[in-house]
Design an enzyme around this catalytic site. Structure first.
Site, short mmCIF file in Angstrom:
data_model
loop_
_atom_site.label_atom_id
_atom_site.label_comp_id
_atom_site.label_asym_id
_atom_site.label_seq_id
_atom_site.Cartn_x
_atom_site.Cartn_y
_atom_site.Cartn_z
N GLY A 72 0.84 -1.19 0.00
CA GLY A 72 0.00 0.00 0.00
C GLY A 72 0.87 1.24 0.00
O GLY A 72 2.05 1.19 0.40
N GLN B 220 3.12 9.94 1.33
CA GLN B 220 4.40 9.24 1.34
C GLN B 220 5.27 9.59 0.14
O GLN B 220 6.46 9.24 0.12
CB GLN B 220 4.17 7.72 1.36
CG GLN B 220 3.60 7.23 2.67
CD GLN B 220 3.47 5.72 2.66
OE1 GLN B 220 2.49 5.19 2.18
NE2 GLN B 220 4.48 5.03 3.15
N CYS C 33 6.14 -0.11 7.21
CA CYS C 33 5.77 1.05 6.41
C CYS C 33 6.95 1.41 5.51
O CYS C 33 8.09 1.44 5.97
CB CYS C 33 5.44 2.23 7.33
SG CYS C 33 5.00 3.72 6.44
N LEU C 34 6.67 1.68 4.25
CA LEU C 34 7.74 2.04 3.31
C LEU C 34 8.46 3.32 3.73
O LEU C 34 9.59 3.55 3.33
CB LEU C 34 7.18 2.19 1.89
CG LEU C 34 6.66 0.90 1.24
CD1 LEU C 34 6.04 1.21 -0.12
CD2 LEU C 34 7.76 -0.13 1.10
N HIS D 161 -4.11 1.31 7.59
CA HIS D 161 -2.77 1.91 7.62
C HIS D 161 -2.68 3.08 6.63
O HIS D 161 -2.19 4.16 6.98
CB HIS D 161 -1.75 0.81 7.27
CG HIS D 161 -0.33 1.27 7.20
ND1 HIS D 161 0.62 0.85 8.12
CD2 HIS D 161 0.31 2.09 6.35
CE1 HIS D 161 1.78 1.42 7.80
NE2 HIS D 161 1.62 2.17 6.74
N GLU D 162 -3.18 2.87 5.40
CA GLU D 162 -3.05 3.92 4.38
C GLU D 162 -3.96 5.11 4.68
O GLU D 162 -3.58 6.26 4.46
CB GLU D 162 -3.34 3.36 2.98
CG GLU D 162 -2.42 2.21 2.54
CD GLU D 162 -0.94 2.46 2.77
OE1 GLU D 162 -0.50 3.62 2.73
OE2 GLU D 162 -0.21 1.47 3.02
N HIS E 186 -2.44 7.33 7.12
CA HIS E 186 -1.45 8.24 6.51
C HIS E 186 -2.10 9.55 6.08
O HIS E 186 -1.48 10.61 6.17
CB HIS E 186 -0.81 7.60 5.27
CG HIS E 186 0.41 6.79 5.55
ND1 HIS E 186 1.55 7.32 6.11
CD2 HIS E 186 0.70 5.49 5.32
CE1 HIS E 186 2.48 6.37 6.22
NE2 HIS E 186 1.99 5.24 5.75
ZN LIG Z 1 2.90 3.44 5.72
#
Ligand SMILES: [Zn+2]
Length: 160
Positions: free
Chosen positions: A46, A51, A90-91, A132-133, A136
């Site tokens: 995701g 991000q 998380c990226l 999660h997204e 963000h």
């Molecule tokens: Zn993330």
């Protein structure tokens, strides 16, 4: 298509609230395309627009299930059910993971790239990815809500 650069914690943009998309322009559609490409390249499940430094309410998710790539503009969680507790990464926070409590099943509503209203109900990893997204988009990282955050090795194991 173009790869975008993933913003890393502690960048301020990750802690800001993203703005609703008022009109779906070719720019927004390109953003979706670039976000998917960037997510796949980074081997994530995701990605949210903040991000890549864009404060718009746009997410992409692909947990490798029958849905394939899900693109959502202005996503909202309509309902939550049950509970799951497990590891999350998380990226934007490479090298770490945390144990996070999430709803087991969520129903999410949003717009697709053509402005059509779409609804998805997902459980397990898909529910986790949606939550999660969407977090963000509200400037919330999993590390803000995790019960425990720990460093991992390049193989993904918890560091001693
Ligand atoms: Zn993330």
């Amino acid at each position: 298509m173009a790869l975008r650069i993933i913003v890393l914690e502690p960048d301020e943009v990750l802690h800001q609230v993203a703005k609703e998309v008022k009109k779906i322009t070719p720019n927004v559609q390109k953003l979706l395309t670039d976000m998917a490409e960037t997510m796949y390249k980074a081997e994530g499940v995701g990605l949210a627009a903040p991000q890549i430094g864009i404060l718009k309410r746009v997410i992409v998710v692909d947990v490798g299930d029958e849905h394939g790539l899900i693109e959502l503009i202005n996503p909202e969680i309509m309902s939550k059910e049950g509970e799951q507790f497990g590891p999350e990464g998380c990226l934007s926070i490479p090298g770490y993971r945390g144990d996070v409590r999430r709803a087991q099943t969520v129903t999410v509503k949003g717009l697709d790239r053509n402005g059509n209203e779409v609804t998805y109900t997902g459980s397990d990893l898909l529910a986790r990815a949606f939550q999660h997204e969407i977090d963000h988009l509200n400037g919330v990282l999993y590390t803000d809500i995790a019960e425990r955050v720990y460093e991992i090795t390049p193989e993904g194991e918890e560091k001693e």
